[in-house]
Design a protein around this motif. Structure first.
Motif, PDB file in Angstrom:
ATOM      1  N   PHE A  36       0.820  -1.208   0.000  1.00 52.01           N
ATOM      2  CA  PHE A  36       0.000   0.000   0.000  1.00 52.01           C
ATOM      3  C   PHE A  36       0.855   1.261   0.000  1.00 52.01           C
ATOM      4  CE2 PHE A  36      -2.166   3.337   2.519  1.00 52.01           C
ATOM      5  CZ  PHE A  36      -3.203   3.602   1.643  1.00 52.01           C
ATOM      6  N   TRP A  37       1.947   1.244   0.774  1.00 53.97           N
ATOM      7  CA  TRP A  37       2.756   2.446   0.893  1.00 53.97           C
ATOM      8  C   TRP A  37       3.473   2.775  -0.410  1.00 53.97           C
ATOM      9  CZ3 TRP A  37       0.687   4.757   4.586  1.00 53.97           C
ATOM     10  CH2 TRP A  37       0.344   4.129   5.774  1.00 53.97           C
ATOM     11  N   VAL A  67      -9.811   0.220   1.140  1.00 49.58           N
ATOM     12  CA  VAL A  67     -10.858  -0.570   1.785  1.00 49.58           C
ATOM     13  C   VAL A  67     -11.810  -1.142   0.736  1.00 49.58           C
ATOM     14  CG1 VAL A  67     -12.802  -0.498   3.389  1.00 49.58           C
ATOM     15  CG2 VAL A  67     -10.675   0.691   3.952  1.00 49.58           C
ATOM     16  N   ALA A  68     -12.107  -0.371  -0.302  1.00 53.10           N
ATOM     17  CA  ALA A  68     -12.981  -0.861  -1.374  1.00 53.10           C
ATOM     18  C   ALA A  68     -12.355  -2.064  -2.083  1.00 53.10           C
ATOM     19  CB  ALA A  68     -13.253   0.255  -2.379  1.00 53.10           C
ATOM     20  N   ALA A 121      -1.656 -10.718   2.399  1.00 55.97           N
ATOM     21  CA  ALA A 121      -0.563 -10.941   3.346  1.00 55.97           C
ATOM     22  C   ALA A 121       0.214  -9.654   3.598  1.00 55.97           C
ATOM     23  CB  ALA A 121       0.369 -12.037   2.826  1.00 55.97           C
ATOM     24  N   VAL A 122       0.509  -8.921   2.523  1.00 53.41           N
ATOM     25  CA  VAL A 122       1.252  -7.666   2.649  1.00 53.41           C
ATOM     26  C   VAL A 122       0.440  -6.643   3.437  1.00 53.41           C
ATOM     27  CG1 VAL A 122       2.117  -5.675   1.364  1.00 53.41           C
ATOM     28  CG2 VAL A 122       2.669  -7.979   0.593  1.00 53.41           C
ATOM     29  N   LEU A 123      -0.818  -6.472   3.075  1.00 53.19           N
ATOM     30  CA  LEU A 123      -1.639  -5.459   3.738  1.00 53.19           C
ATOM     31  C   LEU A 123      -1.961  -5.824   5.180  1.00 53.19           C
ATOM     32  CD1 LEU A 123      -4.076  -4.423   0.886  1.00 53.19           C
ATOM     33  CD2 LEU A 123      -2.163  -3.121   1.816  1.00 53.19           C
ATOM     34  N   PRO A 133      -4.678   2.733   7.125  1.00 53.29           N
ATOM     35  CA  PRO A 133      -6.102   2.867   6.766  1.00 53.29           C
ATOM     36  C   PRO A 133      -6.887   1.566   6.773  1.00 53.29           C
ATOM     37  CG  PRO A 133      -4.663   3.233   4.864  1.00 53.29           C
ATOM     38  CD  PRO A 133      -3.785   3.243   6.071  1.00 53.29           C
ATOM     39  N   ALA A 134      -6.194   0.417   6.722  1.00 56.19           N
ATOM     40  CA  ALA A 134      -6.906  -0.867   6.749  1.00 56.19           C
ATOM     41  C   ALA A 134      -6.849  -1.528   8.125  1.00 56.19           C
ATOM     42  CB  ALA A 134      -6.329  -1.810   5.699  1.00 56.19           C
ATOM     43  N   HIS A 135      -6.371  -0.809   9.138  1.00 58.03           N
ATOM     44  CA  HIS A 135      -6.241  -1.395  10.478  1.00 58.03           C
ATOM     45  C   HIS A 135      -7.588  -1.901  10.991  1.00 58.03           C
ATOM     46  CE1 HIS A 135      -4.629  -1.938  14.541  1.00 58.03           C
ATOM     47  NE2 HIS A 135      -5.727  -1.343  14.977  1.00 58.03           N
ATOM     48  N   ASP A 136      -8.599  -1.060  10.946  1.00 58.06           N
ATOM     49  CA  ASP A 136      -9.920  -1.447  11.452  1.00 58.06           C
ATOM     50  C   ASP A 136     -10.541  -2.539  10.597  1.00 58.06           C
ATOM     51  OD1 ASP A 136      -9.663   0.389  13.484  1.00 58.06           O
ATOM     52  OD2 ASP A 136     -10.846   1.940  12.474  1.00 58.06           O
ATOM     53  N   TYR A 137     -10.311  -2.465   9.289  1.00 55.76           N
ATOM     54  CA  TYR A 137     -10.856  -3.488   8.385  1.00 55.76           C
ATOM     55  C   TYR A 137     -10.331  -4.873   8.768  1.00 55.76           C
ATOM     56  CZ  TYR A 137     -11.146  -6.491   4.304  1.00 55.76           C
ATOM     57  OH  TYR A 137     -11.354  -7.571   3.475  1.00 55.76           O
ATOM     58  N   PHE A 138      -9.016  -5.008   8.938  1.00 57.45           N
ATOM     59  CA  PHE A 138      -8.447  -6.324   9.219  1.00 57.45           C
ATOM     60  C   PHE A 138      -8.801  -6.804  10.630  1.00 57.45           C
ATOM     61  CE2 PHE A 138      -5.741  -5.729   5.464  1.00 57.45           C
ATOM     62  CZ  PHE A 138      -5.847  -7.005   4.915  1.00 57.45           C
TER      63      PHE A 138
END
Length: 201
Positions: A36-37, A67-68, A121-123, A133-138
């Motif tokens: 992502f970075w 997230v999408a 795996a990376v994200l 930004p994907a912390h809450d999603y995962f």
């Protein structure tokens, strides 16, 4: 002296849903390659023949795009898994398949899409940082997956959530080994060996 031809953007007007799907697929590909970075909105836009503002019109911000992408891949995987098990998507986790059956289907599905498994795996590793930004999603995805796997084992073991956690840990670990050395590791065969220990009955 020859010069490279100017970059030409694809001006074809696609339906909004198709354009959004194109953007999500391109973003998936780039994140799997770079993380992502390392993702550039300009590269995503160029890959879709759009300007950055034109692309963001369909997906919002970079964070909302990430997230999408993750939600889109979850939807695709759920449909594929339901098809493999011969079930409607809305009954995927109820009234039917056993935990070993679902796990075997999941592994077969993942073995066919290493780029997507690498993306997750990376994200997932990157998102351990609370500010990602994907912390809450995962975090929510892990809880949901444990609930879903637990529900399939509720009538077969004394502590289904503990078994679900072991299944997730084994599956994630085997996938990392496979992604790192796909010439040596056969993901499906490795899972089948592990399943005899996780599901001895």
């Amino acid at each position: 002296m020859q010069t490279s031809p100017p970059f030409r953007r694809d001006r074809a007007r696609l339906p909004a849903a198709e354009r959004r799907r194109q953007i999500l697929e391109m973003t998936t590909k780039l994140i799997a390659e770079r993380g992502f970075w390392g993702l550039s909105m300009q590269d995503v836009a160029d890959g879709c023949g759009l300007t950055v503002p034109g692309m963001l019109h369909h997906v919002g911000s970079k964070d909302s795009l990430l997230v999408a992408v993750l939600e889109y891949r979850d939807e695709q995987d759920a449909r594929s898994l339901a098809e493999m098990l011969g079930r409607p998507v809305h009954q995927l986790w109820t009234d039917g398949p056993s935990l070993p059956e679902v796990c075997a289907a999941l592994v077969r599905r993942n073995a066919e899409q290493p780029e997507i498994v690498r993306l997750f795996a990376v994200l997932e590793a990157e998102s351990l940082a609370p500010g990602h930004p994907a912390h809450d999603y995962f975090k929510a995805r892990q809880s949901r997956t444990l609930d879903e796997l637990s529900s399939l084992a509720a009538d077969t073991v004394a502590n289904p959530r503990e078994l679900a956690a072991q299944v997730m840990a084994m599956m994630d670990g085997l996938q990392i080994q496979w992604l790192r050395d796909p010439q040596t590791y056969d993901l499906v065969r490795s899972w089948e060996a592990a399943a005899t220990r996780l599901f001895p009955s």
